[in-house]
Design an enzyme around this catalytic site. Structure first.
Site, PDB file in Angstrom:
ATOM      1  CD  GLN A 192      40.023  42.922  36.123  1.00 28.90           C
ATOM      2  OE1 GLN A 192      40.364  43.423  35.049  1.00 28.90           O
ATOM      3  NE2 GLN A 192      40.633  43.213  37.260  1.00 28.90           N
TER       4      GLN A 192
ATOM      5  CB  CYS B 266      42.683  40.513  45.874  1.00 29.67           C
ATOM      6  SG  CYS B 266      43.552  41.923  46.531  1.00 29.67           S
TER       7      CYS B 266
ATOM      8  CG  ASP C 236      33.953  41.289  40.521  1.00 29.77           C
ATOM      9  OD1 ASP C 236      34.061  42.383  39.931  1.00 29.77           O
ATOM     10  OD2 ASP C 236      34.878  40.793  41.199  1.00 29.77           O
TER      11      ASP C 236
ATOM     12  CG  HIS D  15      39.060  40.428  43.536  1.00 31.28           C
ATOM     13  ND1 HIS D  15      38.747  41.204  44.627  1.00 31.28           N
ATOM     14  CD2 HIS D  15      40.186  40.952  43.017  1.00 31.28           C
ATOM     15  CE1 HIS D  15      39.653  42.151  44.753  1.00 31.28           C
ATOM     16  NE2 HIS D  15      40.540  42.021  43.789  1.00 31.28           N
TER      17      HIS D  15
ATOM     18  CE  LYS E   5      39.823  46.477  39.835  1.00 32.08           C
ATOM     19  NZ  LYS E   5      41.187  46.163  40.215  1.00 32.08           N
TER      20      LYS E   5
END
Lengths: 148, 442
Positions: free
Chosen positions: B234, B397, B231, B154, B257
């Protein structure tokens, strides 16, 4: 299918998106502009072609990829921008901008915009105004560098 | 008047060992009133949780109750509300830290994951300028050093490292992707070496759905003493997470999120690394002593929390974590996995649709990005929106990733605990009709 969706994707828009006019950059040209829609990464490049006297814009050629709205809009722009003085090009861009920002309140000036008034329905879809405007913004930008 | 004690979320949804099923999901949906909205004359099918999730009443109520009863600035002031607010703020930190396998002092509040990743990048940048003294020296990077990212990152886990490389003279390298959407681990093995100082990778791709072998990457990085930045945007919302057990050095995630508010996120950093890292944002609330010439800084996490904090957002995020905990994040994971397979299998069966990333039958995150032959993603999204179906369109993104698969944009449907098989089926039915509407099947 809802009538709203059909008023956005009018038959004339789908026709132009499938068989666009003026697509493919023609050699030469007096000014060029490349614009990007940051939301989707779509790109569009327009080129202004002067007439023999170099005072008028004989035609606009373009290339790029994008959604049905952006492709149809570039194609419809091509049909509108034939043999015009720079100030006439500017007037058509202004008329388009007025229509596309009207949030459904303006049907567009058919005298200036021709079949491009079929894009009036886009003005109700805020997220799509950029798609419809891409080609017109590109011509506006290129026009600043068009020197008769 | 602790908000935590008043919240009925755990009692309302007693944690079950049974798999999450439709009846329970229907009950959970009642906690999210927005899901009952009608859009363009159709019931809303919200398939865009990978962009931002919806918030249950518990989260809204927790924030409101805090604001109604205890709102004050934290870590300053001695009045009753200030003390109560500080206590709740720190209790929220403990709740979120526990949820991701961190110690309390290893969890730094940020505005979002993007800021968390920038915090690490600028901390290293400042160390490279000599800030932080000898303790920060191990962070220094410069010409000849390498930062390794992946082609699926991303923009939030790519651009900060491009900038860090540009500022320090280090070289940025990217692990490539295989055609099936997985990381090219042969690339990773070849690339992560003596020159590697940082390895920045996503736990799961928000476009491809690929779940990355983070343990393997951590092992490769550990062998050359490189720092791993994960990251986790998710992964934290969708599966049980233990950063300490995973062995990553830093990890970033966002509140919005995972059923929480916007404006709050967090950085996890191993305690000894945070203790040595120079600050990114500086100012009030992160200092001990300030003279006109210089300042001394508080220990982590406060060293990285300059200025007035996002107090109600942190408290609301803790409520979101308790909500996820009460349902059971592994049960949520299983529900999304089965719905996700239904999505992939369905899309694979539609003529003219190409699924990006792992094909059906392969473990993947509960989201699917796809391309419709002859129809641009904006038009696909518009068509679906007309039927009340909310999906993401564009490059999500992740432009380099799209370029890798030779496309500009795609359409993405993403799932969360509140999505149902009916929503997936309505979505599939609509995708089925897209090409005919745009004349792309002719």
């Amino acid at each position: 299918m809802s009538s709203e969706l059909e008023s956005l994707y009018r038959e004339v828009i789908l026709d132009h998106s499938r068989r666009p006019h003026g697509r493919g950059l023609v050699d030469g040209g007096a000014a060029e502009s490349r614009q990007v829609n940051p939301m989707c990464g779509d790109e569009l490049t327009v080129r202004l072609h002067p007439d023999a006297t170099c005072t008028r814009i004989a035609s606009v050629s373009w290339t790029g990829h994008g959604c049905a709205i952006s492709q149809a809009s570039a194609s419809l722009l091509h049909d509108v921008m034939l043999d015009l003085e720079p100030n006439e090009v500017a007037a058509r861009i202004a008329a388009f901008r007025e229509m596309i920002r009207s949030r459904g309140q303006s049907a567009g000036d058919e005298e200036l915009l021709g079949d491009a008034v079929s894009l009036a329905g886009v003005s109700r879809y805020v997220a799509r105004i950029k798609c419809a405007s891409l080609a017109w913004v590109a011509v506006e930008d290129a026009l600043q560098r068009f020197e008769p | 008047m602790s908000v935590q004690e008043q919240l009925p979320d755990v009692r309302q949804h007693p944690k079950s060992v049974e798999p999450l099923g439709l009846a329970e999901v229907e009950r959970l949906r009642a906690d999210f009133p927005i899901l009952a909205e009608r859009v363009n004359g159709h019931p809303l099918s919200y398939l865009d949780s990978a962009a931002t999730s919806q918030r249950p009443l518990h989260v809204l109520d927790a924030e409101r109750e805090f604001l109604l009863q205890a709102n004050a600035a934290v870590h300053r002031g001695a009045h009753t509300l200030a003390a109560e607010a500080t206590e709740q703020f720190e209790a929220a930190r403990a709740t979120v830290a526990r949820f991701v396998g961190a110690q309390v002092n290893e969890l730094v509040w940020t505005s979002n994951a993007t800021e968390a990743l920038n915090l690490v990048a600028y901390g290293i940048s400042n160390a490279s300028l000599g800030r932080g003294g000898a303790a920060a020296a191990p962070f220094r990077i410069g010409p000849g050093d390498e930062i390794v990212v992946t082609e699926m990152e991303h923009h939030a886990n790519l651009v900060p490292w491009q900038e860090l490389a540009a500022r320090t003279g280090a070289t940025l390298r990217a692990i490539g992707l295989a055609d099936d959407g997985t990381l090219r681990m042969d690339d990773a093995v070849e690339m992560i070496g003596e020159r590697t100082r940082l390895v920045c990778v996503t736990a799961a791709s928000n476009v491809l759905g690929t779940i990355n072998p983070v343990e393997e990457i951590v092992a490769l990085a550990a062998a050359v003493s490189a720092i791993v930045v994960l990251d986790a945007c998710q992964s934290v919302p969708h599966r049980a997470t233990d950063f300490a057990a995973l062995g990553v050095d830093f990890a970033a995630f966002s509140g919005h999120k995972m059923l929480g508010p916007t404006g709050i996120g967090a950085l996890y950093g191993r305690a000894e690394l945070l203790a040595a890292l120079p600050p990114f944002l500086t100012g009030g609330s992160m200092i001990t002593t300030v003279t006109l010439q210089e300042a001394e800084y508080l220990p982590p996490p406060q060293r990285f929390e300059a200025g007035t904090q996002r107090v109600s957002q942190a408290i609301a995020l803790a409520a979101a974590v308790r909500y996820l905990d009460s349902v059971g994040v592994e049960r949520i994971h299983e529900w999304e996995r089965s719905l996700g397979q239904r999505l992939v299998v369905g899309l694979e069966g539609i003529a003219g649709v190409r699924v990006l990333g792992p094909q059906s039958g392969i473990d993947r995150a509960g989201l699917v990005a796809f391309e419709v032959d002859g129809v641009h993603s904006h038009d696909v999204g518009q068509f679906l929106d007309d039927r009340g179906i909310a999906v993401r369109v564009g490059h999500h993104c992740a432009q380099p990733l799209h370029r890798r698969y030779r496309i500009t944009s795609s359409t993405r449907a993403s799932l969360y605990l509140y999505n149902t098989p009916d929503e997936v089926d309505a979505f599939l039915d609509s995708v089925h009709d897209v090409r005919a509407f745009f004349g792309a099947d002719r």
